[in-house]
Design an enzyme around this catalytic site. Sequence first.
Site, mmCIF file in Angstrom:
data_model
loop_
_atom_site.group_PDB
_atom_site.id
_atom_site.type_symbol
_atom_site.label_atom_id
_atom_site.label_comp_id
_atom_site.label_asym_id
_atom_site.label_seq_id
_atom_site.Cartn_x
_atom_site.Cartn_y
_atom_site.Cartn_z
ATOM 1 N N ASP A 111 -26.236 -44.602 -6.212
ATOM 2 C CA ASP A 111 -25.272 -43.632 -5.680
ATOM 3 C C ASP A 111 -25.859 -42.214 -5.760
ATOM 4 O O ASP A 111 -26.834 -41.954 -6.496
ATOM 5 C CB ASP A 111 -23.978 -43.730 -6.497
ATOM 6 C CG ASP A 111 -22.740 -43.360 -5.700
ATOM 7 O OD1 ASP A 111 -22.890 -42.728 -4.633
ATOM 8 O OD2 ASP A 111 -21.629 -43.690 -6.154
ATOM 9 N N ASP A 125 -16.580 -44.123 1.932
ATOM 10 C CA ASP A 125 -15.599 -44.402 0.879
ATOM 11 C C ASP A 125 -14.235 -44.704 1.480
ATOM 12 O O ASP A 125 -13.303 -45.058 0.754
ATOM 13 C CB ASP A 125 -15.477 -43.186 -0.057
ATOM 14 C CG ASP A 125 -16.563 -43.198 -1.125
ATOM 15 O OD1 ASP A 125 -17.271 -44.218 -1.230
ATOM 16 O OD2 ASP A 125 -16.695 -42.187 -1.834
#
Length: 750
Positions: A490, A562
């Site tokens: 990430d 997301d």
Amino acid sequence: MPKHLILDAAIIATLVLPAATAATQEAIHYTPATHVFRIDTPAVTYAMGVNPAGELQAIYWGAPLAPADPIPTPVEPHELSGMETSTTITPYEYRAWGGLNFTEPAVKITFPDGNRDLVLHYVSHKIDRDGPGRDKLIITTKDISRDVFVDLIYTVDPATGVIGRSSVISNHTKEKLTIEQASSATWNLPHGTDYTLSYLTGRWAAEMQLQQQKIADGTTVLESRRGSTGQQNNPWFAITRLAPGASTPSPDEEFGEVWFGALAWSGSWRINVERNQVHDIRVTGGYNPFDFAYPLAPGGSLSTPVFYAGYSGHGIGEASRIFHRFQIANILPQRPTPRLRPVIYNSWEATEFAVDEPGQAALAEKAASIGVERFIMDDGWFGQRSSDHLGLGDWYVNKQKFPNGLKPLIDKVHALNMDFGLWVEPEMVNSNSDLYRAHPDWILNMTGRPRSEGRNQLMLNLARKDVRAYVFNFLDKILTDNDIAFLKWDYNRQWSEPGWPELGPDPEKQKTVYVEYIRNLYSILAELRAKHPKVEIQSCSSGGGRVDLGILGFTDEVWPSDNTDPFDRLSIQDGFTYAYTPQVMTAWVTDSPGSRPTGVTSTAYRFLVSMQGGLGVGSNLNHWTEADFATAKNLIAAYKTIRQTVQQGSLYRIISPRNGSEQSATESVSLDQRQAVLFVFLHTTSLNYPYPRVYLRGLDPAKQYRVTPIYGSLKKDTPETASGDYWMHHGLDPDLTGDFKAAAFKFEVQ
Ligand code: DGJ
């Protein structure tokens, strides 16, 4: 047969044949008499040459030409007038800033004596034959008086006609010089006024939104100044020539000529799309010159990222399919035959930071029961990480949450017949962390200036040797100590105050951070993969903030957004597939209601949305009903029978979800044309109109295909078996009414 089907079949043939027979021809040729270079593949011809002034000039890029077609030495265009000399409008292949050049330069240099004029002339070339059709051309150019050399590098993929271009700028003078602008390539299109530019923009939770605008005189700048790829613009473009007389691009994705490309770079980048005063179209891309400098000592050199580009004579739909195949065979780390994506479970939306051994084990049991193949524990397992305010950088297992380390959970996951994946965010640090307290100098910063935080975190300066070593070592240790199959890598903020004080006060040196950081990122990924060859990696950046052909050389998949609301996801996935293959497009089924009330989209609807990419589940399985588990089990089993077609087949965007469309549909066809899968979505029914008839594409017209529903049904009079021609020309009617409804069907050759 429609023409696009014939060409598709030709491309498929080259892909299913062994590489040695796919292209036995040499792809790159040079004709000394005319000083012309030609790149020829079954789908594309590209030509450029050295003009009488000694400069490289673009000649042609488009549909394949016959070998005997005349391509004479390029000549500079006639002057428009003495006020507008020919050099101002010549379609240069790679022009430096110098002389009478007013278009976007590919390279700009400042010398220590104040000179900033650079004019590159052809010196020599060589062609490496790297295998059948896999030629590499290196053209060496040099400034007219100074020992500055620029090598222009061309590679070509014979199966798709995608050309890769990059440059290497070398300082053979006796003094330091500074590169202020360095592009990979300028792509020249035939001049004209009938072009439309497609590109992808977005933001957090709304990535990959397709924009289309007519190209007018002037420049459109696509860029990231954020140190990484960014969500706001993606480094991809496509340019479509309008049908004669048309004012908007054809809504038919299979019609028209398209030139497209993407930069393989995960740092700050820029692509300029220009139409000049005589309607020449040029696309120049590479490092973003904003806040950029790269000093070169004598003997030093700088290479640019590769700018890949291709051509489709059959619309933007085929452009995507060409690029998808190119990425699978040439870019991804497991090229040319990447493993199919496993069905995954990810804990993030279920537990956020509240991960612990019993909670994750319970989720793992439930995930295994529906057919999940990989269990991934997300953020929260390390240091003092109880929220996004602390712990980042401290890569030791949290003993309160996992008293016996990760092994018991990993063993449990393996016993359930799944492999194990782990979340990491290696490039970042919270100011509330042991790492930051020990090494406050390790972050990007400018001495004496504020250190702005994003998501409460600071950026490690990966360009530093000690930081690179720390990051590699902790990742290597995690992978050595634990049986881990997958890392979710990430990256949750963009750069600010990007100084590198360790190098001293010279601002030019400090600006090399834009290049050195990304090089170290790539080298860590490459070294980890070499040492742990079974480990797969996902590139995630607050969703789709780092999706590009550079990172995809080292990562097996990406996290597009997301935003996991299934309806929103349809347009994100739609935009994504213009540039990138569904093979890398991870898609989770979650509980996210998005902007709709919970429960409006059914479990099956969510699955059908996610089954168009690499299927995953991110729901809180503790809240699922028996019916949810049964639906999930059925659809995951069905997905496993179609995933090769979905991930690696030919994608047709049949009905777009964009622009308030009431429906959307995609179809994927296996490369051998023996299987096709159709997904249809009804967003809303207004005035009780029926679902539009769906016409399949890409089937073998003469073969008989049997249709079976994966979920939902077709109108009653639909035959069970019919020819490819029937499904493509008679079409079929999905039986859908209402709001947020979905169905999927499988077609298989009998
Ligand atoms: C952002 C990612 O996009 C999410 O999927 C999740 O991994 C969080 N970071 C964790 O902090």
